[in-house]
Enzyme design. Sequence first.
Site, PDB file in Angstrom:
ATOM      1  N   THR A 180     -12.000  -2.184 -57.704  1.00 60.80           N
ATOM      2  CA  THR A 180     -13.096  -1.255 -57.141  1.00 60.80           C
ATOM      3  C   THR A 180     -12.812  -0.778 -55.441  1.00 60.80           C
ATOM      4  O   THR A 180     -13.486   0.191 -54.906  1.00 60.80           O
ATOM      5  CB  THR A 180     -14.334  -2.188 -57.083  1.00 60.80           C
ATOM      6  N   GLU A 198     -16.248 -13.040 -61.704  1.00 59.37           N
ATOM      7  CA  GLU A 198     -17.362 -13.336 -62.469  1.00 59.37           C
ATOM      8  C   GLU A 198     -17.035 -13.789 -63.789  1.00 59.37           C
ATOM      9  O   GLU A 198     -17.577 -13.988 -64.865  1.00 59.37           O
ATOM     10  CB  GLU A 198     -18.255 -12.370 -62.504  1.00 59.37           C
ATOM     11  N   THR A 254     -10.979 -13.878 -55.930  1.00 57.65           N
ATOM     12  CA  THR A 254     -10.481 -12.462 -55.819  1.00 57.65           C
ATOM     13  C   THR A 254     -10.667 -11.684 -54.478  1.00 57.65           C
ATOM     14  O   THR A 254     -11.434 -12.130 -53.782  1.00 57.65           O
ATOM     15  CB  THR A 254     -11.028 -11.494 -57.044  1.00 57.65           C
ATOM     16  N   ASP A 319     -21.484 -18.133 -55.578  1.00 60.25           N
ATOM     17  CA  ASP A 319     -20.793 -16.584 -55.536  1.00 60.25           C
ATOM     18  C   ASP A 319     -21.019 -16.123 -54.068  1.00 60.25           C
ATOM     19  O   ASP A 319     -21.144 -15.067 -53.833  1.00 60.25           O
ATOM     20  CB  ASP A 319     -21.586 -15.591 -56.283  1.00 60.25           C
ATOM     21  N   ASN A 406     -23.580  -7.446 -48.668  1.00 60.64           N
ATOM     22  CA  ASN A 406     -22.483  -7.363 -49.898  1.00 60.64           C
ATOM     23  C   ASN A 406     -21.527  -6.451 -49.151  1.00 60.64           C
ATOM     24  O   ASN A 406     -21.184  -6.621 -47.962  1.00 60.64           O
ATOM     25  CB  ASN A 406     -23.329  -6.979 -51.071  1.00 60.64           C
ATOM     26  N   TRP A 407     -20.957  -5.504 -49.839  1.00 57.60           N
ATOM     27  CA  TRP A 407     -19.838  -4.893 -49.361  1.00 57.60           C
ATOM     28  C   TRP A 407     -20.244  -3.678 -48.850  1.00 57.60           C
ATOM     29  O   TRP A 407     -19.305  -3.099 -48.049  1.00 57.60           O
ATOM     30  CB  TRP A 407     -19.039  -4.117 -50.909  1.00 57.60           C
ATOM     31  N   HIS A 628     -24.773   0.649 -69.822  1.00 57.57           N
ATOM     32  CA  HIS A 628     -26.184   1.110 -69.954  1.00 57.57           C
ATOM     33  C   HIS A 628     -26.983   0.563 -68.823  1.00 57.57           C
ATOM     34  O   HIS A 628     -26.944  -0.761 -68.983  1.00 57.57           O
ATOM     35  CB  HIS A 628     -26.796   0.919 -71.291  1.00 57.57           C
ATOM     36  N   MET A 665     -19.377   7.077 -76.377  1.00 59.57           N
ATOM     37  CA  MET A 665     -19.814   5.897 -76.759  1.00 59.57           C
ATOM     38  C   MET A 665     -18.855   5.203 -77.803  1.00 59.57           C
ATOM     39  O   MET A 665     -18.696   5.645 -78.889  1.00 59.57           O
ATOM     40  CB  MET A 665     -21.104   5.979 -77.695  1.00 59.57           C
TER      41      MET A 665
END
Length: 726
Positions: A180, A198, A254, A319, A406-407, A628, A665
Amino acid sequence: SEPLEPNIASVDTAPKGSVEHVQKVSAITDSDLVTADSNAADWLSYGRTYSEDRYSPLKQITRESLDSLGLAWSLELGTKRGIQSTPVVVDGIMYFTGPWSVVWAVDARNGAVLWKYDPEVPTAMASKLCCGVINRGVAIYQGAVFFGTLDGRLISLEASSGRINWSVQTVPEDGFYSITGAPRIVNGRVLIGNGGAEFKARGFVTAYAADTGEQVWRFYTVPGNPADGFEQPELALAAKTWNGEWWKQGGGGTVWDAINYDPELNLVYIGVGNGSHWNREIRSPGGGDNLYLSSIVALDADTGEYRWHFQTTPGDSWDYTATQPIILADLEIDGEPRKVLMQAPKNGFFYVIDRVTGEFISGDNYVYQNWTTGLDANGRPIEAEGARYLSGKAHWLTPGPLGGHNWFPMAFNRDTGLVYIPTGHQSMAYSYRADVGYASHEVPFGPLGGNMSLDGKLYNEPVFDPKAPPPGQRSGRLIAYDPIKHEEVWGIDQPFFYNGGVLTTAAGLVMQGDAEGIFSIRDASTGEAVWQYDVRSGVLAPPITYAVDGEQYISLLVGWGGSQGLLAKAVDKLYPGTLYTWKLGGSAVAPAKQASDMAALTELTTDADLIAVGRGFNHFINVCSGCHELGAGGGAVPDIARSSDAVFSIYEDIVLKGALASQGMPNLGAVLNQQELADIKAYVLYHAARLRAGVDPMALMAELGGLQYQADQATRSKTPVNNVKP
Ligand SMILES: O=C(O)c1cc(C(=O)O)c2c(n1)C(=O)C(=O)c1cc(C(=O)O)[nH]c1-2
Ligand SMILES: [Ca+2]
């Protein structure tokens, strides 16, 4: 005179945007990157310069001239998924990434699309991601555009055409790795990390030759199985800080976001993530610091060899990644000039570290935290009683796993001396019962597997902290932090937890988009909002600024999603992802037509029991939640809770027979059986009914975590419920 002209090789003859022009200006050299600070006009790399302070020297747009700031142009991106990318700009050509690792090249003066490249990531990849189909950006160098894909490729494209130069697979294909983060360029190499802690990952960062894609070095952040030998000498030392058979779950660590480079010291700094599993007692029974989890590690830029490390959270169990953005700065501390790096990792402490030696200089709370009683003289946390949640009770700890920060990129303004940090307040009941164990070794996520619930109260007695944000309550705060005086100078409370990254400029301005869909420009000294623009969808990405032909522009990518966007909505109207760009005198009108109200929640009801709902929630998280965003409204990917009755009537055909395969889908016939599908439907209808009854979405998550646990208990003796492989 204002430094509005780029100091990279400009082209006088070829018109901007022509192949000849783009070829020439994208031929970025190492020296262009090293001197990027004096190139005010361009935004050449992820954090603008190697220091990644996101401070722009441009000051045509000032408090005084803001009155005439208006939209220069906007570009709709045809997606409703989360957008986190920082665009890069060179001589009026802009490159950025969108959802699904798609890359765009546009004319930064008017938004005309030069080319677009879709790496065609398989849609099934979404179920292997913690946080949506997001990407944080590209790197440009020597005529090429580099980016990582969700399925772990690093790709080089020709900057002028978008044609592929080379592509390498950077991660094992059978794992749960993803990319990412944005690549960084260091001395002719492209550095790339990955995510997946995770799930089941062993972290590493790799350097590839920019021209050929050949691997030059790789640094593993945690030791593998000692029986296989250690790839790097320091891993033998690191292995002494681990217990048990940690390598079976990868160990984690990571490097999914921060990678910095100091050209003078020739050091690369990487931010290392959380353990896998989260709970150290499971990952490394009996304890240990588990190096180099949750650490900043300095590497030799040429060889990737270890130089030093600073561990923010020894033996991580929460975490608490140290992957958060790092800023390099030169500060005067106690009368001494110091070369430092600064980071506000998830664990709630703001660190100033000597970037030459790794020596701890200071660490202070930038948000309320209760997992420690402070840091010792070396910066090691003094853990609060119960923080490791091994007591058989659920401990209400803050920050929770999404971190105090966070990021979202922070910014450092050299003139005010302040660091602007998008912070968040949230807690989680971390809880563990040795008799429960993990149901799944694939998915050690918070509520899964029964060891942690989101509020714990359904099976472990909770120990609450009245000062921590209570269940269901999450909020944000943009703070201006003084790294030398160790104090917050101003702060703006924000109703929602996740807000966008930050930019600051030499004109004394701070800019940020928020989850309510408002882009604000603030006075850097006081925080006062001096200009605002309604971008109508929640913002995650940081703004950038650049100049072309003597005019300063501000650009912001807008698109709600990411780890919070999967759970909660930001605004009620849904707009497609859009790139907004403003300039003085801009008079363009924002696109209006595609806004749509959210479809209503289904009114179909379920008579399934709560155990079935809990099972269904479990399957939903494992199989469906990568795409979703249940209850959140849906976007390009429909919100199942808002499906029409007609859709529910062919539900089995859609999920188990691929009736909508042509629309993306996947046919899940090989993954789910009819009972599991019925459970998912029970969960979806229950979720919709609870939202219609006005239950807070976050409180609902906590409730569902409890149901999931009960379902797990009920089926544990028979079949494990968590072993669904997407
Ligand atoms: O451990 C990992 O490998 C990993 C990866 C990512 C990611 O790649 O986005 C996130 C996280 N962890 C994480 O802990 C986290 O809070 C997070 C938030 C986000 C996001 O995009 O909003 N990504 C990630
Ligand atoms: Ca993580």
